[in-house]
Each structure stands twice: as structure tokens, then as C-alpha cells.
Design an enzyme around this catalytic site. Structure first.
Site, short mmCIF file in Angstrom:
data_model
loop_
_atom_site.label_atom_id
_atom_site.label_comp_id
_atom_site.label_asym_id
_atom_site.label_seq_id
_atom_site.Cartn_x
_atom_site.Cartn_y
_atom_site.Cartn_z
N HIS A 297 80.94 63.06 68.63
CA HIS A 297 80.14 64.88 68.20
C HIS A 297 81.60 65.02 67.37
O HIS A 297 82.06 64.48 67.36
CB HIS A 297 79.46 65.11 68.90
CG HIS A 297 80.80 65.68 70.25
ND1 HIS A 297 81.41 67.07 69.95
CD2 HIS A 297 80.22 65.58 71.39
CE1 HIS A 297 82.26 67.19 71.10
NE2 HIS A 297 81.72 66.25 72.00
N ASP B 162 82.01 68.50 66.02
CA ASP B 162 82.41 69.53 65.78
C ASP B 162 83.18 69.21 67.21
O ASP B 162 82.89 68.89 68.38
CB ASP B 162 81.01 70.22 65.83
CG ASP B 162 80.32 70.46 67.29
OD1 ASP B 162 79.87 69.29 68.21
OD2 ASP B 162 79.95 71.12 68.32
N ASP C 95 88.14 65.77 72.25
CA ASP C 95 86.70 65.85 72.56
C ASP C 95 85.66 65.91 71.07
O ASP C 95 86.67 68.01 70.82
CB ASP C 95 86.37 66.75 73.47
CG ASP C 95 84.78 67.02 73.46
OD1 ASP C 95 84.17 66.95 73.39
OD2 ASP C 95 84.90 68.36 74.02
N GLU D 130 77.54 70.18 69.49
CA GLU D 130 76.72 69.64 70.41
C GLU D 130 77.87 70.20 71.17
O GLU D 130 77.35 71.12 72.37
CB GLU D 130 77.93 67.98 71.20
CG GLU D 130 77.64 67.90 71.58
CD GLU D 130 78.66 68.61 73.00
OE1 GLU D 130 78.05 67.95 74.93
OE2 GLU D 130 79.48 68.85 73.05
N GLU D 131 78.97 71.08 70.63
CA GLU D 131 79.62 72.35 71.52
C GLU D 131 78.64 73.54 72.10
O GLU D 131 79.36 74.58 72.12
CB GLU D 131 80.96 72.44 71.58
CG GLU D 131 81.94 71.66 71.29
CD GLU D 131 82.37 70.43 72.78
OE1 GLU D 131 81.75 71.44 73.59
OE2 GLU D 131 83.26 69.78 72.34
N HIS E 164 88.60 71.82 75.55
CA HIS E 164 88.16 73.25 75.40
C HIS E 164 89.28 74.07 76.00
O HIS E 164 89.92 75.53 75.83
CB HIS E 164 87.33 73.54 77.13
CG HIS E 164 86.14 72.82 76.45
ND1 HIS E 164 84.59 72.72 76.34
CD2 HIS E 164 85.86 71.42 75.10
CE1 HIS E 164 83.93 72.14 75.82
NE2 HIS E 164 84.50 70.96 75.79
ZN LIG Z 1 82.24 66.91 73.79
#
Ligand SMILES: [Zn+2]
Length: 462
Positions: free
Chosen positions: A93, A95, A127, A158-159, A423
């Protein structure tokens, strides 16, 4: 265990591609593609275009943007393989999570920086822009005639709330394949190859407590009439026992059978304060990957700044519970909401509202692609493969698995759990992990294609 000769040959080719791939990664990190509501949509669209361009020049000449109703476009490509060869869908992904400076960044999160340790720092470096680069690198090494059919799916949300799940359900043929390769995971630590074999699900609800018709003076009335916040706290306190294990009656959980998570690494990557004890019992892997864990993720009540001396008449909390692989999400949500509704003290008014039942996922380890992928991973890293879980959930995987029920699922990637800090602040990726993951993917796809060619030859001679 050393790298096999084939892995060494592929590794040499991958190594020549790495400087340009890292440049590509750095320019992708420079685009703040946060798809959350309230953030500018412009960079997300620019990121979609940048991924499209990258895939096109990596050999997926027909790559295109898929319009996802209600959401951001996904980048999609199909490259035909030899007749009769299996099809593998590569997912990542583009995003990313937001990166507020209040998280405590040492560098600009939107300006990729190479640290003294050689890692690339910046939001999304791991990520999951690393996953985009792993797939682009795989395409570049395989060239225009890959040994298997390839589909590529790079998601743009996705996030956050993903609209891709509905799209997959409405257009299953686009995602039909023999194996999904999800490059949005990683190893426990750099250089230790791991296959993720299970993901927890997540269920959530709100619990609202009411005790009074309106706020009243806490001196005049306090002592007999319960305030809603204390009642809510008592309800929430029943989610864990004295040692901190989640104890919602009836919820399922098991012991994790694979590798354990190192406690020191866990403490450090979680940013746990010195002296704070871990809670729960059993191996850390079981607590994180194969048992339920309930968390209170928000409370609506007067803020400290607005606090006055009154009995609070109403308070609401949002409760999220990660559920074990193999559990039935609807059942676990029922158990959670029934429990919360049943433990209210003093007969206060309680309203529990369901929000979400996100299913867990378990990899079927008997699939032929899983065996090939495990061997490729071991060969690329020159080390035995560990099986690990993920406490996080990827709801899209269940939609993809429904779209192509025969497909195996491979979960891996370049986001190492020890240092990547996904994150969080100072997110980073080790370029060596990207390099080895490209080698592993190329090896896996080649052996899938080779096996298939063997079968075709065998079929021709009979
Ligand atoms: Zn991810």
C-alpha cells in the site's frame, strides 16, 4: 546456512538495482500520502501517480489506476506469464500514517534521511513504501517475461477506512490468482527471515453510561448518587484480571506455536517506560499474536480543563479488542458487548453499541506456494525461517481470500519489528532487508514458474 548459489546469482543482480531503488524509495517518502479524512488529497493522488510511473518503468507497462468508488485509486497491473503458469498477486500500500511532530521526530518525516546506521528514516519508509519498492525491484529483476503471471495491487487507503474491500468483493475476477504475496510485514529483527502466519482480528464497540438527568453539585449530592464516569471505570476495569490478562468470559485464545518475541526488543520498540511491568501471562508471542487483548481507546467525559465540581451524568468509552486467529469475529463481539452490558454496578443505565467485527486470518501452511516461499526466504537470507504472528489486522486479506479462495497467502516484508517503529516517530527501514526480500520474491516466483514448467514438460511427454 549460507545463501544458495542461485540466491547468490539473483542477489548480485538485485544489488546492482539497489542504489536506484533506494533513490525511488526516498522520493516516495517525500510525498505525504496520508489518506485519512481531513488531510489534503493532493499528495495522495500524486503518490498514486508516482507509484504508477515506477511500476511502468519497472516492467509493468500496462499498469493503471483503478478508480475505487468513495476512496483513493489503487494502482493495478497484470503481466502475463507463460501459458498455463500460475498467477501471483503482489500487494503493498502507498498510503501512510500521519506523522505529527508531537510524536517526537528527530528528522523531517517527509524528507527521507539516511541515518548513521545506514537505515532510511521517514514516514512510510517501512510501512509500506518499502513493500512498493520490493515489488518494483522484483519486476525489474524478472524483466518483461516473468516466469509466472503477475498481478500487482498497490492500495491507497490501507491505513484508514478502506473502500478497496467492497471493490474486491464487486470485482473478484481482477484479483483471481493462485497466490497473494502481501509485502506489508517484516522480520522480528534484521537478518532473521520470518513468515507471518496469523493475524489477529479486531472487534470494537462503545459503552455509554447514564446515571443522572443532569449534572449536580458534587458536594451537595456526592456520596450516594453514582457518577457516570466512576461507573464506567468500574465496567472497564472488568476487562482485565489482577495480572492484566483480558478476561472477557468465553473469548478464545491459544498458545503461539512459533518464534517468541524478545522482551527487551519489545519493551524498546513499544517505548515502554523504565520500570513499567508487562501485564498478562505466558509467552510474549502468545500475548501479542494468539490471545485476545482488550483496550480502551477513547473516553468522552468532561476534560480536565473543563472540569467542575459536579457529578457527571453521562460518559462513553470506545473499547477495542484484538481477537485470536481462528476466532469468530461476530461471536467475539457478542461476548464483549454482552459482558460489558452485564457488569454495570448499581443498576446504572448502560447502552453498548457494536461498531466493528474484523476477522482474524490464519495462513494455510499446507499450500504449495507457502512451502516454495519459505524455501526462497531461507535461501535469500541464508538462515532458517521463523513463523511469527501479527497483532495488527489487515481486513482486506479476508476480502482477497474470498475473491480467490484457492490462492495461498504469503505475508512477509521489509518492516523489521525491532527497529522499524511503524506508525511511530523515526520510522525507518534497513535497505538490506529490502534487498533480501526482492531476492526472496524473485527466487519464489522463479521456482513457482520452474515447477510449473516441469509439470508442463511432464504432461507433454505422456
Ligand atoms: Zn502497512
Amino acid at each position: 546456512m549460507d545463501m544458495s548459489p542461485v540466491a547468490t546469482d539473483i542477489g548480485t543482480v538485485v544489488a546492482t538495482r539497489m542504489p536506484a531503488l533506494i533513490d525511488d524509495l526516498k522520493s516516495l517518502v517525500g510525498i505525504p500520502s496520508v489518506a485519512f479524512p481531513g488531510f489534503s488529497s493532493d499528495p495522495v493522488h500524486r503518490m498514486g501517480e508516482a507509484v504508477l510511473e515506477l511500476l511502468q518503468r519497472s516492467g509493468a507497462s500496462d499498469a493503471r489506476l483503478l478508480d475505487i468508488p468513495g476512496g483513493y485509486p489503487a494502482v493495478y497491473a497484470e503481466i502475463a506469464g507463460p501459458a498455463g503458469s500460475p498467477t501471483v498477486l503482489l500487494y503493498a500500500h502507498y498510503d501512510v500514517q500521519p506523522a505529527p511532530l508531537s510524536q517526537g521526530w528527530d528528522t523531517d518525516p517527509w524528507q527521507a534521511t539516511t541515518g548513521a546506521d545506514g537505515r532510511i528514516y521517514g514516514r512510510g519508509a517501512a510501512d509500506d513504501k518499502s513493500g512498493v519498492i520490493v515489488h518494483a525491484g522484483t519486476m525489474q529483476v524478472l524483466g518483461s517475461k516473468p516466469p509466472v503471471g503477475i498481478k500487482i495491487l498497490i492500495e491507497g487507503e490501507e491505513e484508514t477506512v478502506s473502500h478497496l474491500e467492497d471493490f474486491v468483493e464487486a470485482n473478484p475476477a481482477l484479483f483471481d490468482c493462485d497466490a497473494f504475496v502481501i509485502a506489508d510485514m517484516g522480520n522480528l529483527a534484521v537478518g532473521r527471515p520470518a513468515l507471518t502466519t496469523a493475524l489477529r482480528g479486531e472487534v470494537s464497540c462503545t459503552v455509554r453510561v447514564r446515571t443522572l438527568r443532569y449534572p449536580v453539585h458534587s458536594g451537595v449530592f456526592g456520596g450516594a448518587a453514582p457518577d457516570a464516569l466512576v461507573a464506567l471505570i468500574k465496567i472497564l476495569a472488568t476487562l482485565h484480571d489482577a495480572v492484566g490478562s483480558t478476561v472477557v468470559p468465553g473469548v478464545s485464545g491459544t498458545e503461539w506455536p512459533g518464534a517468541d518475541f524478545d522482551e527487551a526488543v519489545y519493551r524498546d520498540s513499544a517505548g515502554l517506560l523504565d520500570g513499567v511491568e508487562l501485564y498478562g501471562t505466558g509467552t510474549l508471542a502468545s500475548r501479542l499474536w494468539s490471545r485476545p487483548s482488550a483496550t480502551v481507546i477513547g473516553i468522552d467525559a468532561p476534560s480536565v480543563a473543563a472540569a467542575s465540581n459536579v457529578l457527571i451524568p453521562e460518559a462513553t468509552a470506545k473499547v477495542s479488542m484484538r481477537i485470536a486467529p481462528g476466532a469468530d469475529a461476530e461471536r467475539e463481539l457478542d461476548l464483549l458487548t454482552t459482558h460489558l452490558a452485564s457488569v454495570a454496578p448499581w443498576n446504572v443505565e448502560v447502552e453498548v453499541s457494536k461498531i466493528k467485527a474484523g476477522w482474524p486470518f490464519t495462513v494455510d501452511m499446507s499450500g504449495p506456494t507457502v512451502r516454495v516461499a519459505t524455501e526462497a526466504l531461507a535461501a535469500a537470507f541464508g538462515a532458517a525461517v521463523e513463523t511469527i504472528g501479527s497483532g495488527g489486522s489487515i481486513p482486506l486479506i479476508n476480502s482477497l481470500a474470498q475473491a480467490s479462495p484457492r490462492a495461498d497467502v504469503i505475508l512477509w516484508g521489509a518492516e523489521d519489528m525491532a527497529l522499524s517503529r511503524i506508525h511511530a516517530s523515526n520510522e525507518s527501514v534497513d535497505p538490506a532487508e529490502i534487498e533480501k526480500m526482492i531476492t526472496a520474491q524473485v527466487l519464489a516466483l522463479r521456482s513457482l514458474g520452474g515447477q510449473n514448467a516441469d509439470h508442463r514438460r511432464a504432461a507433454d511427454t505422456t
